[in-house]
Design a protein around this motif. Structure first.
Motif, PDB file in Angstrom:
ATOM      1  N   PRO A  81       0.832  -1.213   0.000  1.00 56.71           N
ATOM      2  CA  PRO A  81       0.000   0.000   0.000  1.00 56.71           C
ATOM      3  C   PRO A  81       0.863   1.259   0.000  1.00 56.71           C
ATOM      4  O   PRO A  81       0.940   2.003   0.986  1.00 56.71           O
ATOM      5  N   VAL A  82       1.542   1.487  -1.107  1.00 56.40           N
ATOM      6  CA  VAL A  82       2.467   2.607  -1.272  1.00 56.40           C
ATOM      7  C   VAL A  82       2.081   3.366  -2.537  1.00 56.40           C
ATOM      8  O   VAL A  82       1.813   2.749  -3.576  1.00 56.40           O
ATOM      9  N   GLN A  83       2.078   4.688  -2.471  1.00 55.79           N
ATOM     10  CA  GLN A  83       1.801   5.508  -3.642  1.00 55.79           C
ATOM     11  C   GLN A  83       3.087   5.707  -4.445  1.00 55.79           C
ATOM     12  O   GLN A  83       4.026   6.343  -3.977  1.00 55.79           O
ATOM     13  N   GLU A  84       3.127   5.162  -5.634  1.00 58.65           N
ATOM     14  CA  GLU A  84       4.359   5.203  -6.429  1.00 58.65           C
ATOM     15  C   GLU A  84       4.701   6.623  -6.857  1.00 58.65           C
ATOM     16  O   GLU A  84       3.829   7.394  -7.288  1.00 58.65           O
ATOM     17  N   ARG A  85       6.007   6.961  -6.781  1.00 55.60           N
ATOM     18  CA  ARG A  85       6.491   8.278  -7.187  1.00 55.60           C
ATOM     19  C   ARG A  85       7.715   8.175  -8.090  1.00 55.60           C
ATOM     20  O   ARG A  85       8.534   9.083  -8.156  1.00 55.60           O
ATOM     21  N   SER A  92       2.720   2.162 -11.539  1.00 53.68           N
ATOM     22  CA  SER A  92       1.428   1.641 -11.098  1.00 53.68           C
ATOM     23  C   SER A  92       0.282   2.539 -11.542  1.00 53.68           C
ATOM     24  O   SER A  92       0.312   3.759 -11.379  1.00 53.68           O
ATOM     25  N   ASP A  95      -4.142   3.514  -7.704  1.00 53.48           N
ATOM     26  CA  ASP A  95      -3.867   4.529  -6.700  1.00 53.48           C
ATOM     27  C   ASP A  95      -3.547   3.897  -5.347  1.00 53.48           C
ATOM     28  O   ASP A  95      -4.305   3.067  -4.843  1.00 53.48           O
ATOM     29  N   GLY A  96      -2.414   4.303  -4.779  1.00 55.34           N
ATOM     30  CA  GLY A  96      -2.039   3.846  -3.450  1.00 55.34           C
ATOM     31  C   GLY A  96      -1.491   2.443  -3.374  1.00 55.34           C
ATOM     32  O   GLY A  96      -1.311   1.906  -2.273  1.00 55.34           O
ATOM     33  N   MET A  98       1.629  -0.249  -4.994  1.00 51.72           N
ATOM     34  CA  MET A  98       2.878  -0.261  -5.763  1.00 51.72           C
ATOM     35  C   MET A  98       3.675  -1.535  -5.508  1.00 51.72           C
ATOM     36  O   MET A  98       3.702  -2.048  -4.379  1.00 51.72           O
ATOM     37  N   PRO A 364       8.506   4.667  -2.018  1.00 48.74           N
ATOM     38  CA  PRO A 364       7.713   5.047  -3.193  1.00 48.74           C
ATOM     39  C   PRO A 364       8.579   5.387  -4.403  1.00 48.74           C
ATOM     40  O   PRO A 364       8.071   5.507  -5.516  1.00 48.74           O
TER      41      PRO A 364
END
Length: 393
Positions: A81-85, A92, A95-96, A98, A364
């Motif tokens: 549960p990570v928001q990819e950056r 990904s 959303d939210g 990764m 992320p």
């Protein structure tokens, strides 16, 4: 052609699979889209495929032409549960969520190994079990697959089991590493709720404020680790979640935190478990409050078999060259549910450097290099091919 040449020949397929998995990650035990992609990647191979009942697992058995040692190869498939950056073109789209730990690479490598081994089926010394596992990231998917019979998929328990995991910063790029004995820590949880009584922030003496008490417990736990743990048998304790209150002028009735504890021996685990519970309860009691403490037993230590670890080293050197393997000097404090398999079957958990050496797993910003995909597939295939040929000394 060599095993590595076979794996390199399908590199583009592995990259496409990995990037499709990365763009559409899933969390936990239910990974229907991931399962679908794995089944498509295995389609046409001479495999006996079975699907999980309580989770979206895939178990595939490749039969050898003659009886021999059974080898199990495992890949975990779930994301975080990570928001990819990262800004990658195949980042990904969910959303939210990764693939921040590289499980997309593991899945592609194991699918690649299945292709390489299927092309050499007549040369197999024994059956091979491919274990595509959901739910490694805290869901204990390995235990679920064991309960559903993955260790009996070939008709008898495996003689050896291996898993490969990529790392972004802990291992140099392109290097395979492993160590005999404890390789990854036991991973447990601690939940503490301090129960007081709420009131007005202007009149704290009329309430029983749990916030300073929970803060004192958090601080005291750090001291507990440094004062009561042997530095040669370490404990890692991190408080990752702390919650209390709703408004600045309202004293809440409860305050709660959650911590993770990592240990490398049964003695250290037993010691910190008893000490942490006693400390939390005693600090709360000293302030006239009550602490409700739950200790959550998580993944056990990941322990490599010494002979199998030496076999892994020899296999990497034979498949890729002597410079590609280095012994792992110390255990890592991460947890791993492949420990469930290694508790029953001799084998090894192997690390592979696949990052830039600066960004760690679960970030992320974590990026893993597709260039290692053929290498991982070749090593996994090599382990199965060499295991029954007297290569284990």
């Amino acid at each position: 052609m060599s095993v590595h040449e076979d794996a390199t020949a399908i590199r583009d397929d592995l990259v496409r699979l990995r990037r499709r998995l990365h763009a559409e990650p899933e969390i936990g035990l239910d990974l229907p889209r991931t399962q679908e992609k794995v089944l498509a990647a295995l389609d046409g191979l001479p495999l006996e495929v079975s699907l999980g009942k309580s989770l979206s697992s895939v178990t595939a058995v490749l039969r050898a032409p003659r009886p021999g040692p059974v080898v199990l190869l495992r890949a975990d498939m779930d994301a975080l549960p990570v928001q990819e950056r990262t800004g990658l073109g195949y980042a990904s789209r969910v959303d939210g969520v990764m693939h921040a730990c590289g499980h997309d690479l593991h899945t592609a490598m194991l699918a690649g190994a299945a292709h390489v081994l299927a092309a050499r089926q007549d040369a197999l010394p024994g059956d091979v079990v491919f274990m595509f596992q959901p739910g490694e990231e805290g869901w204990d998917g390995a235990a679920a697959m064991i309960a559903e019979g993955v260790l009996d998929a070939a008709g008898k328990p495996p003689d050896a089991a291996y898993a490969l995991h990529v790392f972004g910063a802990a291992v140099p790029h392109g290097v395979f590493t492993a160590r005999p004995g404890t390789t990854m820590a036991a991973s447990d949880g601690l939940e503490v709720t301090v129960v007081g009584s709420g009131g007005h922030g202007a009149r704290p003496h009329r309430a029983a404020d749990p916030i300073p008490v929970v803060c004192e417990i958090v601080t005291a736990l750090q001291t507990l680790v440094t004062r009561q743990s042997d530095i040669f048998d370490p404990v890692v304790l991190t408080v990752g979640s702390l919650h209390a209150g709703t408004r600045r002028n309202v004293i809440p009735g409860t305050a709660k935190f959650e911590a993770t504890l990592r240990t490398f021996s049964a003695a250290a685990k037993a010691r910190i478990k008893d000490a942490a519970i006693t400390l939390a309860e005693s600090v709360a009691r000293a302030h006239g409050l009550r602490a409700e403490v739950t200790y959550l037993d998580g993944y056990p230590m990941t322990v490599n078999d010494p002979r199998e670890t030496a076999f892994v080293a020899d296999t990497v050197r034979e498949v890729l060259g002597g410079h590609r393997f280095r012994p792992l000097a110390h255990p890592l404090p991460g947890g791993e549910d492949f420990s469930r398999v290694l508790h029953r079957i001799p084998g090894a958990f192997v690390l592979l450097g696949a990052g830039d050496g600066t960004t760690d797993n679960h970030s992320p910003l974590a990026e893993f290099d597709d260039a290692v995909l053929p290498d991982g597939a070749a090593v996994l295939a090599g382990l199965a091919l060499r295991r029954g040929r007297g290569a284990l000394s």
